[in-house]
Design a protein around this motif. Structure first.
Motif, PDB file in Angstrom:
ATOM      1  N   VAL A   1      38.363  -1.278  44.715  1.00 32.11           N
ATOM      2  CA  VAL A   1      37.956  -2.124  43.592  1.00 32.11           C
ATOM      3  C   VAL A   1      37.060  -3.240  44.110  1.00 32.11           C
TER       4      VAL A   1
ATOM      5  N   SER B   1      34.762  -9.167  40.629  1.00 35.43           N
ATOM      6  CA  SER B   1      33.702  -9.751  39.792  1.00 35.43           C
ATOM      7  C   SER B   1      34.107 -11.186  39.466  1.00 35.43           C
TER       8      SER B   1
ATOM      9  N   THR C   1      43.044 -10.996  41.215  1.00 33.44           N
ATOM     10  CA  THR C   1      41.682 -10.497  41.078  1.00 33.44           C
ATOM     11  C   THR C   1      40.818 -11.187  42.135  1.00 33.44           C
TER      12      THR C   1
ATOM     13  N   GLN D   1      33.069 -10.813  43.654  1.00 30.75           N
ATOM     14  CA  GLN D   1      32.283  -9.629  44.008  1.00 30.75           C
ATOM     15  C   GLN D   1      31.982  -9.500  45.494  1.00 30.75           C
TER      16      GLN D   1
ATOM     17  N   SER E   1      39.015  -9.705  33.925  1.00 26.91           N
ATOM     18  CA  SER E   1      38.721  -9.422  35.336  1.00 26.91           C
ATOM     19  C   SER E   1      39.271  -8.067  35.769  1.00 26.91           C
ATOM     20  N   ARG E   2      38.791  -7.594  36.924  1.00 28.68           N
ATOM     21  CA  ARG E   2      39.293  -6.348  37.512  1.00 28.68           C
ATOM     22  C   ARG E   2      40.569  -6.671  38.286  1.00 28.68           C
ATOM     23  N   LYS E   3      41.678  -6.209  37.775  1.00 28.20           N
ATOM     24  CA  LYS E   3      42.967  -6.565  38.359  1.00 28.20           C
ATOM     25  C   LYS E   3      43.315  -5.679  39.552  1.00 28.20           C
TER      26      LYS E   3
END
Length: 195
Positions: free
Chosen positions: A31, A34, A105, A108, A77-79
């Motif tokens: 992952v 971000s 999270t 980037q 957000s991307r967890k």
């Protein structure tokens, strides 16, 4: 009962016969973080840790972060789950890594390995990532004008992996060493404060 260990040749040198060499992308999901818009103040608060390279400080676990997100910021957000391995893949601190201790999270600049826990022990995988990923990352980054390794190249880096029971044993021994080092460091810092 002693046993004779057999060895074989691999892309990473001579290794025990039962061990394997895999690409980082094979050990779990990768992952890339971000950053929620900093112009939206409602995305930031005190609810969830938000990991950036400055929060990874050569310790095994990420215990605190400089920035925190609100529930709203975390929602978009991307967890990543606890016991995931965060690796800095851009900038002067490329190659630094640590384990998460809770769902969180990242920004980037970090690629996170979320291990497949049926096959890989997160603590063991942390140490094998530490041993085998830092040097190739720095070499790859050195070929660029701006030190950066993208997700695709990161996923192709090869690491050495023993069978799961051996991963757990190695992780246990190395974790004890890490704990001893940390206690000694804390003791030295305490003596400095007293002094």
């Amino acid at each position: 009962k002693s046993r004779i260990r057999r060895f074989k040749e691999s892309p990473l040198g001579r290794i025990p016969y039962e061990w394997g060499v895999v690409e980082v992308g094979e050990v779990g999901k990768i992952v890339t973080g971000s950053t929620p818009s900093t112009e939206r103040t409602e995305y930031y608060g005190e609810d969830y840790p938000f990991i950036s390279p400055e929060d990874i400080n050569y310790e095994k676990y990420i215990n605190k972060t400089v920035k925190m997100l609100s529930k709203l910021g975390f929602k978009i957000s991307r967890k990543i789950p606890s016991k995931s391995i965060c690796v800095v893949c851009i900038g002067s601190t490329i190659g630094k890594l640590a384990l998460t201790i809770e769902e969180t999270t990242t920004n980037q600049q970090i690629n996170t390995i979320v291990p497949n826990r049926k096959i890989y022990d997160p603590d063991g995988l942390y140490y094998f990532t530490l041993f085998y990923v830092q040097k190739p990352l720095r070499i790859e980054a050195g070929l660029q004008a701006v030190p950066i390794v993208n997700k695709r190249k990161f996923a192709k880096i090869k690491i050495l992996i023993p069978p799961l029971p051996e991963q757990c044993c190695i992780a246990e021994v190395l974790s004890q060493i890490d704990e001893t080092i940390e206690k000694e460091q804390n003791y030295k810092e305490k003596l400095e404060r007293i002094k």
